[in-house]
Design a protein around this motif. Sequence first.
Motif, PDB file in Angstrom:
ATOM      1  N   PHE A 220       0.829  -1.204  -0.147  1.00 13.34           N
ATOM      2  CA  PHE A 220      -0.272   0.248   0.000  1.00 13.34           C
ATOM      3  C   PHE A 220       0.656   1.283   0.423  1.00 13.34           C
ATOM      4  N   GLY A 221       1.814   0.818  -0.301  1.00 12.57           N
ATOM      5  CA  GLY A 221       2.519   2.014  -0.187  1.00 12.57           C
ATOM      6  C   GLY A 221       3.751   2.765   0.703  1.00 12.57           C
ATOM      7  N   LYS A 222       3.222   2.494   1.557  1.00  8.51           N
ATOM      8  CA  LYS A 222       3.705   2.432   3.102  1.00  8.51           C
ATOM      9  C   LYS A 222       5.510   2.236   2.771  1.00  8.51           C
ATOM     10  N   LYS A 223       5.469   2.792   3.931  1.00 10.65           N
ATOM     11  CA  LYS A 223       7.944   2.739   4.390  1.00 10.65           C
ATOM     12  C   LYS A 223       7.832   2.291   5.353  1.00 10.65           C
ATOM     13  N   CYS A 224       8.751   0.716   5.495  1.00  6.57           N
ATOM     14  CA  CYS A 224       8.851   0.048   6.469  1.00  6.57           C
ATOM     15  C   CYS A 224      10.555  -0.192   6.669  1.00  6.57           C
ATOM     16  N   LEU A 225      10.904  -1.073   7.237  1.00 12.76           N
ATOM     17  CA  LEU A 225      12.088  -1.937   7.221  1.00 12.76           C
ATOM     18  C   LEU A 225      11.986  -3.279   7.072  1.00 12.76           C
ATOM     19  N   GLN A 226      13.501  -3.451   6.369  1.00 12.51           N
ATOM     20  CA  GLN A 226      13.764  -4.973   6.372  1.00 12.51           C
ATOM     21  C   GLN A 226      15.152  -4.734   6.550  1.00 12.51           C
ATOM     22  N   SER A 227      15.500  -6.656   7.513  1.00 12.72           N
ATOM     23  CA  SER A 227      17.222  -6.986   7.403  1.00 12.72           C
ATOM     24  C   SER A 227      16.911  -7.496   6.572  1.00 12.72           C
TER      25      SER A 227
ATOM     26  N   ASP B 158      19.876 -11.086   1.178  1.00 15.11           N
ATOM     27  CA  ASP B 158      18.272 -11.401   1.388  1.00 15.11           C
ATOM     28  C   ASP B 158      17.923 -10.492   2.235  1.00 15.11           C
ATOM     29  N   PHE B 159      16.575  -9.951   2.016  1.00 13.48           N
ATOM     30  CA  PHE B 159      15.877  -9.076   3.424  1.00 13.48           C
ATOM     31  C   PHE B 159      14.681  -9.617   3.292  1.00 13.48           C
TER      32      PHE B 159
END
Length: 82
Positions: free
Chosen positions: A45-52, A58-59
Amino acid sequence: MHSYPTGDTLKVEDKQEVVELMKESAPERYQKTQIKEIKTHRGKFGKKCLQSSIDGADFSPLSIVAAVRLCAIPMMGHQGLI
């Protein structure tokens, strides 16, 4: 998270704060895991998020809201609020 452009890697001090929250919310999963990189991402939905990432290639998505909830539930139960 919102102060970083999408796709940018978090600074060391910001990364450390997120890693500490991850360890507090799921110690069995993250206590011995070395997180190599955390970056911002444009999620559903276009929201900013974090990935680790543990290998830098690979995230996996992170949920700060879920991590905070997992940390808060034991505290509330201990204080007789649940």
